[in-house]
Design a protein around this motif. Structure first.
Motif, PDB file in Angstrom:
ATOM      1  N   GLU A 199       1.315  -1.246   0.400  1.00  0.00           N
ATOM      2  CA  GLU A 199      -0.717   0.120   0.124  1.00  0.00           C
ATOM      3  C   GLU A 199       0.978   1.362   0.305  1.00  0.00           C
ATOM      4  OE1 GLU A 199      -3.482   1.857   3.221  1.00  0.00           O
ATOM      5  OE2 GLU A 199      -2.801  -0.260   2.330  1.00  0.00           O
ATOM      6  N   GLN A 203       0.883   4.159  -2.642  1.00  0.00           N
ATOM      7  CA  GLN A 203       1.074   5.672  -2.372  1.00  0.00           C
ATOM      8  C   GLN A 203       1.925   6.552  -2.950  1.00  0.00           C
ATOM      9  OE1 GLN A 203      -0.569   4.722   2.355  1.00  0.00           O
ATOM     10  NE2 GLN A 203      -0.950   6.918   1.343  1.00  0.00           N
ATOM     11  N   ASP A 221      -1.667   5.288   5.036  1.00  0.00           N
ATOM     12  CA  ASP A 221      -2.416   5.170   5.691  1.00  0.00           C
ATOM     13  C   ASP A 221      -2.965   3.722   5.478  1.00  0.00           C
ATOM     14  OD1 ASP A 221      -3.827   7.088   4.206  1.00  0.00           O
ATOM     15  OD2 ASP A 221      -3.832   5.841   2.440  1.00  0.00           O
ATOM     16  N   HIS A 222      -2.062   2.714   5.877  1.00  0.00           N
ATOM     17  CA  HIS A 222      -2.549   1.271   6.562  1.00  0.00           C
ATOM     18  C   HIS A 222      -1.776   1.421   7.326  1.00  0.00           C
ATOM     19  CE1 HIS A 222      -1.964  -3.098   6.853  1.00  0.00           C
ATOM     20  NE2 HIS A 222      -2.114  -3.216   5.659  1.00  0.00           N
ATOM     21  N   ARG A 226       0.167   3.150  10.017  1.00  0.00           N
ATOM     22  CA  ARG A 226      -0.439   5.243  11.047  1.00  0.00           C
ATOM     23  C   ARG A 226      -0.010   5.411  11.986  1.00  0.00           C
ATOM     24  NH1 ARG A 226      -5.581   3.622  10.184  1.00  0.00           N
ATOM     25  NH2 ARG A 226      -5.800   3.393   8.360  1.00  0.00           N
TER      26      ARG A 226
END
Length: 246
Positions: A199, A203, A221-222, A226
């Motif tokens: 992920e 990004q 975001d993961h 985070r």
């Protein structure tokens, strides 16, 4: 280069286990990672209320079946938690076999907390060390800066700089190119989860192709990253477009 004990910003699962006279049942390799906080819970899934790096303490009242126990460990490991202390003498006389097996499979730190030891004995020790580590973290910041500067001046290479930074911060470090491919990485204790890294790659690729916003530092975001990680653009002197991401 200093080892983990010299650079940890606070307690680790391993140090807390040793200091309280307990022993690890699983996850020895990852037990040196820092503990950000300690959380006591009896929820079957506490992860929505955790940001990662916490040591979880539980008596497992809600974890009666082997399936529930395995799922619990998987949730904690996937969310990037530091480890699990399991209190026996309540619903469980010993550490459940399924819990131990899954923790060993995932290399997730797990230890037994005997009935005679209240959880507060662990939380007090951890919180004291976390608070006291604040000043040490500030002092180390200047030391890390000097070390990185010296490595660059000595032209030791990107791999050595990344390895030193990961060791100094007690975390995983990777350098990605604008497409999200890995240029260099180091994880002395625990690597990025595969899905979190995938992920993050996406990004980075998206940020790199987004024009003016490409130079902005962002938080992954993961859930496992985070609140615990940052992605920083690396541009040439005077350049606007990142040549890589740290």
């Amino acid at each position: 280069m200093p080892g983990p004990a010299a650079v940890e910003p606070g307690p680790s699962v391993g140090s807390l286990v040793r200091d309280t006279g307990l022993s690890l049942a699983a996850g020895e390799r990852a037990a040196g990672a820092p503990v950000r906080w300690v959380h006591i819970t009896e929820l079957p899934d506490p992860t929505p209320w955790l940001s990662g790096g916490e040591l979880v303490l539980t008596t497992g009242i809600q974890l009666r079946s082997a399936r529930e126990q395995r799922a619990f460990v998987r949730r904690l490991a996937k969310h990037g938690l530091a480890g699990l202390g399991f209190g026996i003498g309540f619903d469980h006389a010993t550490l459940p076999e399924a819990l131990v097996t899954e923790a060993r499979k995932l290399e997730f730190p797990l230890f037994e907390v005997p009935y005679r030891m209240p959880f507060i004995a662990i939380t007090e020790r951890a919180f004291t060390q976390i608070v006291n580590a604040g000043y040490e973290t500030l002092r180390r910041g200047a030391e890390i800066h000097r070390r990185m500067e010296r490595l660059v001046l000595e032209e030791r290479g990107l791999d050595e700089v990344v390895r030193a930074l990961a060791t100094a911060t007690g975390g995983a470090v990777c350098v990605l190119d604008p497409r999200g491919d890995t240029i260099a990485s180091s994880a002395p204790w625990r690597a990025f989860p595969d899905d979190a890294l995938a992920e993050l790659r996406a990004q980075v690729a998206g940020q790199s192709s987004s024009g003016a916003e490409a130079t902005s530092t962002f938080e992954p975001d993961h859930a496992a990253l985070r609140g615990r990680a940052l992605a920083l653009p690396v541009a040439t002197r005077g350049g606007q477009v990142p040549q890589a991401w740290l």
